[in-house]
Design an enzyme around this catalytic site. Structure first.
Site, PDB file in Angstrom:
ATOM      1  N   HIS A  65      31.759  66.250  63.847  1.00  0.00           N
ATOM      2  CA  HIS A  65      31.526  66.395  65.281  1.00  0.00           C
ATOM      3  C   HIS A  65      32.420  65.415  66.036  1.00  0.00           C
ATOM      4  O   HIS A  65      32.673  64.297  65.565  1.00  0.00           O
ATOM      5  CB  HIS A  65      30.067  66.101  65.628  1.00  0.00           C
ATOM      6  CG  HIS A  65      29.118  67.174  65.211  1.00  0.00           C
ATOM      7  ND1 HIS A  65      28.001  67.492  65.953  1.00  0.00           N
ATOM      8  CD2 HIS A  65      29.105  68.002  64.137  1.00  0.00           C
ATOM      9  CE1 HIS A  65      27.345  68.471  65.358  1.00  0.00           C
ATOM     10  NE2 HIS A  65      27.991  68.790  64.245  1.00  0.00           N
ATOM     11  N   GLU A 113      31.898  63.495  68.561  1.00  0.00           N
ATOM     12  CA  GLU A 113      31.303  62.189  68.863  1.00  0.00           C
ATOM     13  C   GLU A 113      31.309  61.261  67.653  1.00  0.00           C
ATOM     14  O   GLU A 113      31.599  60.065  67.772  1.00  0.00           O
ATOM     15  CB  GLU A 113      29.845  62.355  69.336  1.00  0.00           C
ATOM     16  CG  GLU A 113      29.692  63.195  70.588  1.00  0.00           C
ATOM     17  CD  GLU A 113      29.387  64.658  70.299  1.00  0.00           C
ATOM     18  OE1 GLU A 113      28.603  65.242  71.060  1.00  0.00           O
ATOM     19  OE2 GLU A 113      29.931  65.213  69.327  1.00  0.00           O
ATOM     20  N   CYS A 151      24.308  66.705  70.201  1.00  0.00           N
ATOM     21  CA  CYS A 151      23.226  67.227  69.357  1.00  0.00           C
ATOM     22  C   CYS A 151      22.371  66.054  68.867  1.00  0.00           C
ATOM     23  O   CYS A 151      22.714  64.890  69.117  1.00  0.00           O
ATOM     24  CB  CYS A 151      23.818  67.990  68.175  1.00  0.00           C
ATOM     25  SG  CYS A 151      24.605  66.912  66.949  1.00  0.00           S
ATOM     26  N   CYS A 208      24.423  63.441  66.797  1.00  0.00           N
ATOM     27  CA  CYS A 208      25.335  62.638  67.609  1.00  0.00           C
ATOM     28  C   CYS A 208      24.580  61.696  68.551  1.00  0.00           C
ATOM     29  O   CYS A 208      25.003  60.558  68.759  1.00  0.00           O
ATOM     30  CB  CYS A 208      26.288  63.543  68.366  1.00  0.00           C
ATOM     31  SG  CYS A 208      27.414  64.419  67.248  1.00  0.00           S
TER      32      CYS A 208
END
Length: 145
Positions: free
Chosen positions: A46, A48, A76, A79
């Protein structure tokens, strides 16, 4: 946020969900990330997570309280948890994520009594972020039909 959008566009060009993230400290970008899950086949890819990893390496410390994260999509749960654990001082995100957002859309992870709570602002350049995501997934659906 414009740099995060540029990273999101790069991710889309690579066939990834168009999410981009930058982390800023004292006016300088110290971490960058864009989604890489499809290319790497790694669920942790991801934007992040990658930006936090780079920021920690750049800063030389795992705590980032004097840093601000800009990401094109509401984080999410994974993260949001990483943001808490890295002690990121502030979070700005673009589009809300009604399916997986953990900053108010599905759940607000930051409302729980964890040991850190970043300042959060959603909706920054939301129209641009949303349009990028909507267009990307529309193309995917058209290719698969």
């Amino acid at each position: 946020m414009r740099e995060a959008l540029a990273l999101a566009r790069l991710a889309a060009d690579e066939g990834e969900a168009p999410v981009g993230c930058v982390i800023v400290r004292d006016g300088e970008i110290v971490g960058r990330g864009r989604n890489t899950r499809e290319r790497t086949q790694n669920a942790l890819g991801h934007a992040e997570i990658l930006a936090i990893a780079e920021a920690c390496e750049t800063v030389g410390f795992w705590r980032l309280p004097d840093c601000t994260m800009f990401v094109t999509l509401e984080p999410c749960p994974m993260c949001a948890g990483a943001i808490i654990n890295a002690r990121v001082g502030a979070l700005y995100f673009g589009a809300y994520d009604p399916k997986a957002g953990a900053c108010g859309s599905v759940i607000d992870l930051f409302s729980y009594p964890f040991n850190h709570k970043p300042a959060v602002t959603g909706g920054l350049l939301a129209d641009e972020s949303s349009a990028l995501l909507t267009g990307f997934f529309r193309e995917i659906r058209q290719k698969n039909s």
